[in-house]
Design a protein around this motif. Structure first.
Motif, mmCIF file in Angstrom:
data_model
loop_
_atom_site.group_PDB
_atom_site.id
_atom_site.type_symbol
_atom_site.label_atom_id
_atom_site.label_comp_id
_atom_site.label_asym_id
_atom_site.label_seq_id
_atom_site.Cartn_x
_atom_site.Cartn_y
_atom_site.Cartn_z
ATOM 1 N N GLU A 143 0.809 -1.421 -0.015
ATOM 2 C CA GLU A 143 -0.044 0.135 -0.004
ATOM 3 C C GLU A 143 0.842 1.286 0.112
ATOM 4 N N THR A 144 0.171 2.331 -0.261
ATOM 5 C CA THR A 144 0.758 3.769 0.038
ATOM 6 C C THR A 144 0.150 4.351 1.323
ATOM 7 N N LEU A 145 1.017 4.325 2.094
ATOM 8 C CA LEU A 145 0.257 5.099 3.551
ATOM 9 C C LEU A 145 0.578 6.614 3.612
ATOM 10 N N GLY A 146 -0.217 7.521 3.490
ATOM 11 C CA GLY A 146 -0.122 8.808 3.666
ATOM 12 C C GLY A 146 0.062 9.404 4.885
ATOM 13 N N VAL A 147 1.014 10.444 5.060
ATOM 14 C CA VAL A 147 0.842 11.094 6.178
ATOM 15 C C VAL A 147 0.869 12.356 6.162
ATOM 16 N N VAL A 148 -0.179 13.082 6.873
ATOM 17 C CA VAL A 148 -0.457 14.451 6.725
ATOM 18 C C VAL A 148 -0.393 15.176 8.025
ATOM 19 N N GLY A 149 -0.295 16.525 8.142
ATOM 20 C CA GLY A 149 -0.257 17.376 9.141
ATOM 21 C C GLY A 149 0.575 18.717 9.158
ATOM 22 N N GLU A 150 0.368 19.277 10.177
ATOM 23 C CA GLU A 150 0.887 20.742 9.974
ATOM 24 C C GLU A 150 2.252 20.596 10.229
ATOM 25 N N SER A 151 3.174 21.660 10.186
ATOM 26 C CA SER A 151 4.663 21.539 10.388
ATOM 27 C C SER A 151 4.795 21.390 11.545
ATOM 28 N N GLY A 152 5.762 20.445 12.095
ATOM 29 C CA GLY A 152 5.989 20.262 13.393
ATOM 30 C C GLY A 152 5.027 19.394 14.278
ATOM 31 N N CYS A 153 4.293 18.599 13.244
ATOM 32 C CA CYS A 153 3.401 17.553 13.879
ATOM 33 C C CYS A 153 4.051 16.215 14.214
ATOM 34 N N GLY A 154 5.391 16.143 13.747
ATOM 35 C CA GLY A 154 6.076 14.853 14.033
ATOM 36 C C GLY A 154 6.186 13.920 12.599
ATOM 37 N N LYS A 155 5.647 14.409 11.577
ATOM 38 C CA LYS A 155 5.836 13.603 10.316
ATOM 39 C C LYS A 155 7.260 13.074 10.029
ATOM 40 N N SER A 156 8.142 14.132 10.080
ATOM 41 C CA SER A 156 9.496 13.841 9.792
ATOM 42 C C SER A 156 10.089 12.922 10.700
ATOM 43 N N THR A 157 10.009 13.257 11.854
ATOM 44 C CA THR A 157 10.502 12.388 13.145
ATOM 45 C C THR A 157 10.069 10.999 12.866
ATOM 46 N N VAL B 80 -7.273 28.471 12.995
ATOM 47 C CA VAL B 80 -6.541 29.826 13.510
ATOM 48 C C VAL B 80 -5.437 29.461 14.302
ATOM 49 N N GLY B 81 -4.548 30.231 14.011
ATOM 50 C CA GLY B 81 -3.403 30.366 14.793
ATOM 51 C C GLY B 81 -2.325 29.315 14.531
ATOM 52 N N ASP B 82 -1.245 29.065 15.230
ATOM 53 C CA ASP B 82 -0.358 28.046 15.144
ATOM 54 C C ASP B 82 -0.553 27.040 16.003
ATOM 55 N N PRO B 83 -0.340 25.827 15.917
ATOM 56 C CA PRO B 83 -0.494 24.843 16.824
ATOM 57 C C PRO B 83 0.525 25.111 18.062
ATOM 58 N N PRO B 84 -0.162 24.594 19.235
ATOM 59 C CA PRO B 84 0.416 24.701 20.670
ATOM 60 C C PRO B 84 1.944 24.357 20.530
ATOM 61 N N SER B 85 2.758 24.806 21.669
ATOM 62 C CA SER B 85 3.948 23.962 21.518
ATOM 63 C C SER B 85 4.112 22.730 22.074
#
Lengths: 295, 353
Positions: free
Chosen positions: B62-76, B291-296
């Motif tokens: 399969e191809t599993l997609g991973v989405v989310g805002e910057s800093g949500c842990g995708k690359s980690t 609205v706004g940035d994700p929390p820290s």
């Protein structure tokens, strides 16, 4: 006709781009300042090697009646020093020791310093902290002070002066090597190499060295001029070469008493030190520009 | 050595252990916290909760997609899977075997490769293209000649004529060409899983489409499985069979592409989908859905991490951490609104599984 058809039928050859160093040499060859500096450096090295054939007199032959002749005296083109020795011969022979003392410490420090810095930079973490804080202890001293202190502790003499100069340059080169390696290590191609299962030595040899040695090398060439001046300084203080050997720093010291009698002759060794170190510096600058691939 | 080039999807991969039903990768309770410099000597050490206890599976083929805002842990997550960073907790099972246990790190790395976002930084500028592509196999003991020949085959396969490109350096290539080289490099070790970390995000749209189609072709021809990380939802919809939505180091929702795109059960996924630019002028949103940035991630909100930005948030959301629970066969979400009897006013009364 046959040649042409053979050409067409021939299996297409793989197009190979000229390598990085090819480009560096090409760019360097278009930099007149760096080329002139390089020519002067090569000429000085040739003069040092060919000293016995070029020097008109024995550089150690003293004469009581011909002391401190001015520049242009017939037979003594650049005059004589305070013991009546021919300045031209002494400057030519002096190039030998001065270049040895100026140049030798740098490649030795380059090898040792790069090794330390690259290991620290690649390992990171606690290994980096241990190595670099130790290096910082040496780096905390001004280089002149450290060189004088080490030479003083080891005693005067050519070998000891070379050792102390090498020790002075190792921390400086190690710091540059560490910072360059730390930058390279973070790049994705190092991660890609790790992901393909390569071990640390392989990655350092294949991926890190080729990208960090250039900048470290440029920094090291700029240290040659510093090394020349430091070496002269050590000899001037009596910590390097011992009289009656001819060395520019030592000559500067012994002629210092004659500065009111014959200032131009007394300044000659200083001029040689200045010219040599500035040529090394200009060449190093040219090299730095030529290695900047972004242009 | 080159028979892998001609293997079709019907042939069984000799490395397959658990059969098609066994997930290729099973991630269990993966945690990665990065320490941050504390502000004072006696302050407690703070950590960035980059990835905070996530579970998911990548199915074979399969191809599993991973989405989310910057800093949500995708690359980690990608780097953890690649074992480029060590996880603090949790484990990764590859075809049923613990990585670092039953399957050694070396064997694992042959089977999992990665394509990075920055096509230039991921190629050594001092190596020619063929040297870069053949590096991996040579590390694993393939003789130089064979490795180079394989590199040429692969370059041809990704659409770069070896005669023109093999001897060149990365800076002489365009971004799209470099990314093709990176794909060839990843394939050189004959991996089963390829992690594509924003692999097409930096490319021009036209080049992006070419590379996406190339990836689909390669997947079919080599029987690959993809983990496809992207922030471009249109691309994810085009490429992926299943989609995982991440928020602040946790999995918000995971499910089949149609389930996520058509009937999402998580308000964060819904907001992400609403933020997709629409081609229809009538459907254009004037209010940003989020609205706004994700929390820290250093001090993530209590309970559900999304409650500070969620328009359905109630008091209960700040108290209970919603578990990732199955809603249907094809979909799991971590939201109290889809958890029976959770205490949220929108929660269903009965589980309707």
């Amino acid at each position: 006709m046959t040649a042409i058809t053979a050409d067409i039928v021939a299996v297409p050859r793989i197009i190979r781009s000229p390598g990085f160093w090819h480009g560096v040499i090409r760019r360097l060859s278009r930099d007149p300042v760096a080329l002139v500096a390089l020519c002067i450096v090569i000429a000085l090295i040739a003069i040092a090697i060919l000293a016995p054939y070029l020097a008109p007199y024995d550089p150690a032959k003293t004469s009581v009646i011909r002391r401190l002749k001015p520049i242009g005296t017939p037979g003594y083109l650049l005059g004589t020093d305070e013991l009546g020795r021919d300045m031209l011969s002494r400057l030519i022979y002096g190039a030998r020791l001065s270049l040895v003392m100026g140049v030798i410490p740098v490649p030795i420090a380059f090898i040792i310093g790069s090794t330390i810095g690259i290991i620290a930079g690649y390992a990171g973490g606690i290994v980096n902290t241990l190595i670099m804080r130790t290096v910082d202890v040496f780096y905390a001293f001004p280089s002149v002070l450290l060189a004088v202190a080490l030479s003083g502790a080891l005693g005067s003499g050519l070998t000891n002066a070379l050792v102390s100069l090498t020790v002075v340059f190792i921390p400086q080169i190690a710091r540059v090597a560490e910072s360059v390696t730390t930058q390279v290590r973070r790049l994705d191609y190092v991660d890609a190499a790790r992901a393909s299962g390569a071990n640390a030595p392989t990655i350092i040899v294949v991926h890190v060295l080729s990208n960090v040695l250039g900048p470290i090398f440029v920094f090291a060439t700029s240290l040659i001029s510093v090394s020349m001046i430091l070496a002269s300084g050590l000899s001037f203080l009596g910590l390097g070469v011992r009289p009656p050997d001819a060395e520019w720093g030592l000559m500067l010291n012994s002629l210092r008493t004659a500065i009111y009698v014959n200032p131009y002759v007394a300044a000659l060794p200083g001029v040689m030190i200045f010219v040599t170190s500035i040529c090394f510096n200009l060449f190093s600058d040219g090299l730095r520009t030529a290695m900047d691939v972004k242009s | 050595m080159t028979d892998y080039l001609h293997r079709s999807m019907g042939d069984l991969d000799p490395r397959d252990r658990g059969g098609p039903a066994q997930p290729l990768v099973s991630v269990q309770g993966l945690v990665k916290h990065f320490p941050v410099k504390s502000s004072g000597l006696f302050q407690p050490r703070k950590v960035v909760r980059a990835v905070d206890s996530i579970n998911f599976e990548i199915l074979k083929g399969e191809t599993l997609g991973v989405v989310g805002e910057s800093g949500c842990g995708k690359s980690t997550t990608a780097r953890l899977l690649m074992q480029l960073v060590k996880p603090d907790k949790g484990e990764v099972l590859f075809d049923g075997e613990t990585v670092g246990g039953a399957i050694s790190l070396g064997d694992y790395r042959r089977q999992v490769q990665m394509v990075f976002q920055d096509s230039y930084a991921s190629l050594n500028p001092r190596l020619t293209i063929e040297e870069s592509v053949s590096f991996g196999p040579r590390v694993h003991g393939v003789p130089a000649q064979t490795a180079i020949a394989r590199a040429h085959d692969l370059l041809h396969r990704v659409g770069l004529e070896p005669n023109r490109f093999a001897g060149r350096y990365p800076h002489e290539l365009s971004g799209g060409q470099r990314q093709r080289v990176n794909i060839a490099r990843a394939l050189a070790l004959e991996p089963r899983l390829v992690i594509l970390d924003e692999a097409v995000s930096a490319l021009d749209k036209s080049v992006e489409a070419q590379v996406l189609n190339l990836l689909l072709d390669l997947k079919r021809d080599f029987g690959l499985t993809y983990l496809f990380i992207s922030h471009d939802l249109n691309v994810v919809r085009f490429m992926c069979d299943r989609v995982m939505v991440m928020y602040l180091g946790k999995v918000a929702e995971i499910g089949s592409r149609d389930a996520i795109f058509e009937r999402t059960k998580h308000p964060y996924s819904a907001a992400l989908l609403a933020s997709m630019p629409s081609m229809d002028p009538q459907a254009r949103a004037l209010e940003p859905p989020l609205v706004g940035d994700p929390p820290s991630p250093i001090d993530p909100p209590s309970g559900c991490r999304f409650h500070t930005r969620c328009k359905f948030a109630e008091d209960i959301c700040a108290q209970i951490v919603p578990p990732l629970a199955a809603i249907s066969q094809a979909q799991s979400a971590a939201c109290l609104m889809s958890m029976p009897r959770s205490g949220h006013s929108h929660a269903p009364v009965h589980g309707d599984l």
